[in-house]
Design an enzyme around this catalytic site. Structure first.
Site, PDB file in Angstrom:
ATOM      1  N   ASP A 106      42.867  39.239  45.185  1.00  0.00           N
ATOM      2  CA  ASP A 106      43.965  39.324  44.211  1.00  0.00           C
ATOM      3  C   ASP A 106      44.771  40.596  44.453  1.00  0.00           C
ATOM      4  OD1 ASP A 106      42.915  37.062  43.056  1.00  0.00           O
ATOM      5  OD2 ASP A 106      41.766  38.186  41.550  1.00  0.00           O
TER       6      ASP A 106
HETATM    7  N1  URA Z   1      37.334  36.957  42.813  1.00  0.00           N
HETATM    8  C1  URA Z   1      38.338  37.430  42.034  1.00  0.00           C
HETATM    9  O1  URA Z   1      38.361  37.216  40.847  1.00  0.00           O
HETATM   10  N2  URA Z   1      39.306  38.149  42.638  1.00  0.00           N
HETATM   11  C2  URA Z   1      39.322  38.449  43.950  1.00  0.00           C
HETATM   12  O2  URA Z   1      40.224  39.138  44.427  1.00  0.00           O
HETATM   13  C3  URA Z   1      38.263  37.955  44.746  1.00  0.00           C
HETATM   14  C4  URA Z   1      37.278  37.208  44.148  1.00  0.00           C
END
Ligand code: URA
Length: 259
Positions: A106
């Site tokens: 993310d």
């Molecule tokens: N899970 C999440 O919630 N965010 C990420 O960036 C990777 C795995």
């Protein structure tokens, strides 16, 4: 012996176009084995010769594998329309036109991200068939509870009913607010949604391993390094979650606690 034109060699391994390379050659900014080379069309031996552009040595590997310690604020994309991309963090002499992130974190997430132009390898990494385990360390809003271990091990259902595969979780050292979690799949915002399902909230998330490839301690946030093809094969090596946590808990906990 692998003979190849100098401009082709450079253009396949960097973002420089053939015309950029010709210009750089004219200006005396290319060198082969430490000697300035003005003829961009000369042949070199890619197995033996050392090529530099603007004083930086160009890797002779046909495909490039960049391990980035992703900072927050960058999107895992090659397209600027979604905001600043992780591609911006790769210096021009390490970047090629065909590179893309082989995985997703993310925008606000941190940690290990492989960026490559090797489509076959990326396919092997991303294909659910290979189930490459990924380990994350998270900083939680509320203290870790031991009951998470069994709940996640059984496979938790997310709030929209989506079923997760069994996952491993463990409190990290030094703080009740830090935990390691290992997933064998990659649903959208999965770690955050899993903790939300047990009434907790992930404040910070850092990916610390992709398969057997562990984020090196020396790679600071925002920095990247080139991996050799043989190092990349570590991705497909099994990793022991408990041993990983014992070996690295103190180091990664100290990193995350101050974020
Ligand atoms: N899970 C999440 O919630 N965010 C990420 O960036 C990777 C795995």
């Amino acid at each position: 012996m692998a003979l190849i034109r100098l401009d082709k060699f450079i253009s396949e391994r960097t973002e420089y176009s053939r015309s950029n390379i010709k210009e750089l050659a004219k200006k005396g900014q290319l060198s082969v084995n430490g000697i300035v080379e003005k003829a961009a069309d000369r042949k070199i031996d890619s197995d033996k010769d050392t090529v530099s552009v603007l004083g930086k040595t160009i890797s002779s590997q046909r495909y490039r594998y960049i391990l980035l310690n992703k900072p927050a604020g960058y999107v895992c994309s090659t397209d600027d329309k979604d905001g600043k991309t992780v591609m911006k963090l790769i210096p021009p002499d390490m970047r090629t036109k065909d590179m893309f992130p082989a995985g997703r974190l993310d925008k606000d997430s941190l940690g290990a991200l492989l960026i490559t132009d090797d489509g076959d390898l990326a396919h092997r990494i991303l294909s659910p068939k290979h189930h490459i385990p990924k380990i994350y360390i998270v900083k939680l809003d509320r203290p870790f509870q031991n009951k998470y271990v069994d709940i996640f091990k059984k496979g938790i259902a997310l709030s929209n009913g989506e079923q997760c595969l069994p996952a491993l979780v463990r409190k990290a050292e030094n703080s009740d607010l830090l935990a390691f979690i290992q997933l064998n799949e990659g649903k959208y915002h999965q770690v955050k949604r899993m903790f939300a399902s047990v009434d907790n909230h992930v404040e910070t998330l850092m990916r610390v391993s992709v398969g057997g490839l562990i984020l090196p301690e020396k790679l600071a946030c925002g920095q990247c390094m080139e991996l050799l093809h043989k190092d990349v094969e570590n991705l497909f090596r099994p990793i022991d979650f408990e041993a990983f946590c014992s070996d690295f808990s103190a180091f990664f906990s100290a990193l995350l606690i101050n974020k």
